[in-house]
Every structure is written in C-alpha cells, then in structure tokens.
Enzyme design. Structure first.
Site, PDB file in Angstrom:
ATOM      1  N   GLY A  55       0.798  -1.218   0.000  1.00 15.88           N
ATOM      2  CA  GLY A  55       0.000   0.000   0.000  1.00 15.88           C
ATOM      3  C   GLY A  55       0.828   1.264   0.000  1.00 15.88           C
ATOM      4  O   GLY A  55       0.344   2.327  -0.396  1.00 15.88           O
ATOM      5  N   SER A  56       2.078   1.175   0.426  1.00 14.31           N
ATOM      6  CA  SER A  56       2.948   2.350   0.432  1.00 14.31           C
ATOM      7  C   SER A  56       3.524   2.657  -0.942  1.00 14.31           C
ATOM      8  O   SER A  56       4.068   3.740  -1.149  1.00 14.31           O
ATOM      9  CB  SER A  56       4.094   2.146   1.430  1.00 14.31           C
ATOM     10  N   SER A  97       7.081   4.677   3.194  1.00 20.36           N
ATOM     11  CA  SER A  97       6.779   3.525   4.049  1.00 20.36           C
ATOM     12  C   SER A  97       5.838   3.983   5.141  1.00 20.36           C
ATOM     13  O   SER A  97       6.238   4.779   6.005  1.00 20.36           O
ATOM     14  CB  SER A  97       8.054   2.944   4.662  1.00 20.36           C
ATOM     15  N   SER A  99       4.620   2.461   7.757  1.00 20.14           N
ATOM     16  CA  SER A  99       5.094   2.091   9.089  1.00 20.14           C
ATOM     17  C   SER A  99       6.438   2.715   9.419  1.00 20.14           C
ATOM     18  O   SER A  99       6.753   2.956  10.581  1.00 20.14           O
ATOM     19  CB  SER A  99       5.215   0.569   9.203  1.00 20.14           C
ATOM     20  N   THR A 102       9.621  -0.721   6.815  1.00 15.56           N
ATOM     21  CA  THR A 102       9.639  -1.639   5.677  1.00 15.56           C
ATOM     22  C   THR A 102      11.086  -1.861   5.244  1.00 15.56           C
ATOM     23  O   THR A 102      11.763  -0.926   4.808  1.00 15.56           O
ATOM     24  CB  THR A 102       8.824  -1.070   4.509  1.00 15.56           C
ATOM     25  N   ARG A 149      -2.612   0.014   3.571  1.00 16.95           N
ATOM     26  CA  ARG A 149      -3.389   0.005   2.329  1.00 16.95           C
ATOM     27  C   ARG A 149      -4.529   1.011   2.360  1.00 16.95           C
ATOM     28  O   ARG A 149      -5.062   1.393   1.315  1.00 16.95           O
ATOM     29  CB  ARG A 149      -3.923  -1.405   2.056  1.00 16.95           C
ATOM     30  N   GLU A 227      -6.252  -8.645   0.286  1.00 16.58           N
ATOM     31  CA  GLU A 227      -6.059  -8.347   1.706  1.00 16.58           C
ATOM     32  C   GLU A 227      -7.364  -8.190   2.471  1.00 16.58           C
ATOM     33  O   GLU A 227      -7.469  -8.635   3.620  1.00 16.58           O
ATOM     34  CB  GLU A 227      -5.211  -7.084   1.863  1.00 16.58           C
ATOM     35  N   HIS A 243      -2.349 -10.668 -26.177  1.00 10.97           N
ATOM     36  CA  HIS A 243      -1.291 -11.371 -26.898  1.00 10.97           C
ATOM     37  C   HIS A 243      -0.862 -12.647 -26.192  1.00 10.97           C
ATOM     38  O   HIS A 243       0.061 -13.330 -26.663  1.00 10.97           O
ATOM     39  CB  HIS A 243      -0.075 -10.447 -27.085  1.00 10.97           C
ATOM     40  N   LYS A 335       6.408 -12.209   7.914  1.00  9.32           N
ATOM     41  CA  LYS A 335       7.362 -11.246   8.467  1.00  9.32           C
ATOM     42  C   LYS A 335       8.079 -11.818   9.689  1.00  9.32           C
ATOM     43  O   LYS A 335       9.294 -11.611   9.856  1.00  9.32           O
ATOM     44  CB  LYS A 335       6.634  -9.949   8.830  1.00  9.32           C
TER      45      LYS A 335
END
Length: 342
Positions: A55-56, A97, A99, A102, A149, A227, A243, A335
């Site tokens: 989301g960042s 970021s 937070s 990241t 997000r 999400e 294509h 994480k």
C-alpha cells in the site's frame, strides 16, 4: 446513507469502511501535510523514483497515470531492496513507508544515500523517520492508526506533490481538490455499484483488466481483494493480455474465474475496441463479466473514483464471506519468519 453503506456499516468490525470513505479528507489533509513539511523545490533532471512496498508503493503508480502525458521526466516505482538499474544521482528518491519499518524501503533509502541522490521520506515514524532525522532528510509526516493500504489518498497525493516539487510534472492540486469533492458526492452511488458488482462476482476468482489510466487501478483492486476479502484475485493490462492471457480463458471454466474490465473515456480507440472484443471472447468461459467506465472530469477524478469503487468492492466481498477485512495474519507470519521489523 445508502442501503449498501448501511449494509457494510452493520458488518464492519474494524472501521475499514470509515477509512475508505475518508479518502476525500485524506486528499485535503495530505496537501496540508506536504505544505507543512516545507520542502524546498529542486530540479531533478532524472525525474523521481518512489520506493515502497504494498500500500505504500501504489501512490507512485497512481500519480504517474494521473499525470499521463503531462509527465516531463520519469516517475517510476521501485518495489525491491534496490533502486532501479541505471539510477543516477540526478534522480530524486521518495522513500514511502507507512510504518517506517519496511525493510525493502530502508534498503533503498541507504542505496540512494550511497548514490548521492536527493531523498525525501513519507512515513508515520519508525526506523525510516529516525534515519531521515539523523541525515537531515525532509520528512512528510503521515497520520498513524491506519492500515497501510487504507492510506492510499495520502500516498498518492504525496507522490504527486513531490513529483511537481522536483520538476517531473506540473502541480495538480486543483485536480486533487476537485477529486475530493467529486468523491464526497459519489460515495453513495459508488457503494451501491460496489454492492451490485460484489453480488455478480461472488463465488468466483476475479481477473481485473485495465489500460493506461486504469492499469494501476486494476492492480489496486487485486491487492484490496486479496487483503480485505482474503480471496485470490489477479490483474492484467490491455493490450498485452490480448497477446497471451486471453488464450488461457478456454480452461477458465474449471477455475470459476470472472473478468472485470476497467475502462476510461480517454483510452486509445483501439484499446477501447480491445476491451469490447476481449470481454465478448472470454464471456463464455467466465463465471461473470463486468465492464465499467470511470467517472469524473479530470484524469485524477476518474482515477480516484475507480480506486474508491474497488476499495468498497473489497469490503462488500469480505462482508459476503463473513471475514474481517483488517487482519492479514499470513503476512504477519511471513514477516515473523523473515525476522522483519515491520
């Protein structure tokens, strides 16, 4: 309040609906926050790189298509531990970021320092803010308390404003202001449209197609469905998908795939024709087909209209599945296993 909004309100366990509906306020507040950072304009001959994840990062993609042909220098998004190859010191680097922790974005911040490129940071805090303060790098402060997000209005506006400040594009503050008003007026209608679309797509795996202005919006829809609704979803871009990907729809009946086509009035006439033909060709092999055209006067209005519609759709799909849109437990487990500080 529309019936669709009331329905979402009754099932909203974590205020995600309020965050989505606050998109107009985010746009206005973000303009103020950029002003408050008192950034000095400078000339970045190589353009702007927006470094971020999830989301960042989407703000950089959305800003690039909002400008469209008005971009005078490159505006790229880097989703990695490294800056794009061939990046030179004459490119400005926006490290985005939410937070501030990241790890990929922090690595890009350090890479930009080693390169000697001018840096700007957008964050709520964390390690990135601490490093920026240490290095006397300008910081655009974002409000805490959101899911990354859900901060899309902030991250889009910051990317657009920074692009203008470094000479990569003209300012679009007027368009951003008018977009806020447009979204306020359209919120009930968007919720009703999202509810109807969720009903059509329920029980299927959506594939969202975009082109030009709507290409990054298709990606945004995909990630929001992933999400918030905890569902698989995929995104692709026309004309490229004609294509290769179109050939795979012959086996789609086994997978219950649906197709959503995000169209815009300013698309190339041949791309518009491709949307129409592609929708017809996949219809027989899909669980559902939906064609939508963006609404609004400016590119920015139409872009953000489509973003808000996709966010509301993801919440309606989550409600239909009975899932809370906020937790992303599998991402947190990953994480933890990586040992990531974010």
């Amino acid at each position: 309040m529309s019936d669709a909004l009331a329905e979402l309100r009754a099932t909203d366990r974590s205020n995600q609906l309020d965050d989505v509906l606050a998109l107009p306020e985010q746009l206005s507040d973000a303009l103020w926050r950029v002003e408050s950072a008192r950034l000095e304009p400078f000339d970045a001959a190589g353009g702007l790189v927006v470094c971020g994840m999830g989301g960042s990062a989407i703000g950089g993609d959305l800003a690039a298509v909002a400008f469209g042909s008005r971009l005078s220098r490159p505006l790229d998004t880097a989703r990695s531990y490294e800056l794009p190859s061939c990046t030179l010191p004459d490119r400005a680097v926006l490290c985005s970021s939410y937070s501030g922790d990241t790890e990929e974005t922090i690595a890009c911040y350090e890479a930009a320092e080693a390169l000697g490129a001018r840096r700007i940071v957008a964050t709520t805090g964390g390690e990135l803010a601490a490093a920026a303060r240490r290095d006397a790098v300008p910081v655009i402060g974002l409000p805490a308390g959101l899911q990354p997000r859900a901060a899309v209005g902030y991250l889009f506006t910051v990317a657009a404003e920074v692009a203008a400040l470094v000479g990569a594009a003209p300012g679009i503050r007027t368009e951003i202001d008018s977009s806020a008003a447009h979204l306020r007026e359209a919120s009930d209608a968007l919720a009703e449209l999202a509810a109807a679309l969720a009903e059509r797509l329920e029980g299927s795996i959506p594939v969202i197609y975009g082109a030009d202005l709507t290409a990054p919006v298709a990606v945004r829809w995909k990630t929001q469905i992933n999400e918030n609704a905890k569902l698989p979803a995929f995104a692709a871009e026309l004309p490229e998908a004609d294509h290769n990907e179109i050939a795979g729809w012959g086996g789609a009946g086994e997978a219950a795939l649906s197709a959503v086509f995000l169209e815009d009035r300013d698309q190339h006439p041949r791309v518009r024709q491709r949307f129409e033909l592609t929708a017809k060709l996949v219809e027989g092999d899909s669980a559902a087909v939906a064609r939508l055209e963006t609404e609004g006067e400016s590119r920015t209005e139409r872009l953000l209209w489509a973003v808000m519609l996709g966010d509301l759709l993801s919440l309606h799909l989550a409600a239909r599945r009975g899932v809370d849109p906020t937790p992303v437990e599998v991402i947190e487990r990953l994480k933890d296993q990586l040992g990531s500080p974010e």
